[in-house]
Design an enzyme around this catalytic site. Structure first.
Site, short mmCIF file in Angstrom:
data_model
loop_
_atom_site.label_atom_id
_atom_site.label_comp_id
_atom_site.label_asym_id
_atom_site.label_seq_id
_atom_site.Cartn_x
_atom_site.Cartn_y
_atom_site.Cartn_z
N GLY A 7 1.21 -5.44 -4.57
CA GLY A 7 2.59 -5.56 -4.12
C GLY A 7 2.95 -4.35 -3.28
O GLY A 7 2.11 -3.74 -2.64
N CYS A 8 4.21 -4.00 -3.30
CA CYS A 8 4.71 -2.87 -2.52
C CYS A 8 3.98 -1.59 -2.92
O CYS A 8 3.90 -1.26 -4.10
CB CYS A 8 6.21 -2.72 -2.77
SG CYS A 8 6.91 -1.24 -2.03
N PHE A 9 3.47 -0.87 -1.94
CA PHE A 9 2.70 0.32 -2.27
C PHE A 9 3.55 1.42 -2.89
O PHE A 9 3.06 2.29 -3.58
CB PHE A 9 1.85 0.85 -1.13
CG PHE A 9 2.48 1.05 0.22
CD1 PHE A 9 3.83 1.30 0.41
CD2 PHE A 9 1.68 0.99 1.35
CE1 PHE A 9 4.37 1.50 1.66
CE2 PHE A 9 2.21 1.19 2.63
CZ PHE A 9 3.56 1.45 2.77
N CYS A 20 5.60 0.97 -5.35
CA CYS A 20 5.50 0.72 -6.80
C CYS A 20 4.16 1.16 -7.34
O CYS A 20 4.08 1.83 -8.38
CB CYS A 20 5.69 -0.77 -7.10
SG CYS A 20 7.31 -1.42 -6.74
#
Length: 177
Positions: free
Chosen positions: A11-13, A15
């Site tokens: 997912g979003c890096f 996070c």
């Protein structure tokens, strides 16, 4: 001290970086891009979902302090590896669940831990396990994003609860503060 690297996309890096940065034995976490066909992609290009890259982190760690297998278990425990090309509201191939391996040993470990973790999920794990061809570090403003921007909407609404849950579940693995 020995060093090794691992590359994960979950997912979003922002996070993924926030999680792995807190682990004892992890020396450095760099957000970036991997798995695409454009050289030196920018964040804006990757966000178009046309470059083939995933948002990833490159984790440099001390294998004498934390094993690759433990990093994999934490990876599978801290994102949803059963959703194709998305994590929560983040949708697109750049948010896919992926492990980029740099050796046959890493590939075998990733396959083994993926199978080990599968019973913990109701749906099949869709995490890709593919060879690492190239890692491109992201632009500097993405580095250590959560720590530098804790009050931003995305950080307070998405990352902070994820990090809090991680801290509760993996308290024995955290760096001393």
């Amino acid at each position: 001290m020995s060093q090794a690297t691992a590359v994960f996309g979950g997912g979003c890096f922002w996070c993924v970086e926030a999680i792995f940065s807190e682990l004892s034995g992890v020396l450095e976490v760099i957000p970036g891009y991997s798995g695409g066909h454009v050289e030196n992609p920018t964040y804006e290009q990757v966000c178009t979902d046309t470059t083939g890259h995933a948002e990833v982190v490159q984790v440099t760690y001390d294998p004498e302090s934390i094993s690759y297998e433990d990093l994999l278990r934490i990876f599978f425990s801290t994102h949803d590896p059963t959703t194709l090309n998305r994590q929560g509201e983040d949708v697109g191939t750049q948010y896919r669940s992926v492990i980029f391996y740099s050796s046959e040993e890493q590939r075998q470990s990733a396959e083994r831990i993926k199978a080990e973790m599968a019973p913990l999920w109701d749906d099949p794990i869709v995490t890709e396990i593919v060879p690492l061809e190239r890692f491109y570090p992201s632009e500097d403003y993405h580095w250590d994003y959560f720590r530098r921007n804790p009050q931003s909407g995305y950080c307070s609404m998405v990352i902070a609860p994820k990090v809090a849950k991680f801290r509760r579940e993996f308290s024995q693995r955290l760096k001393a503060r």
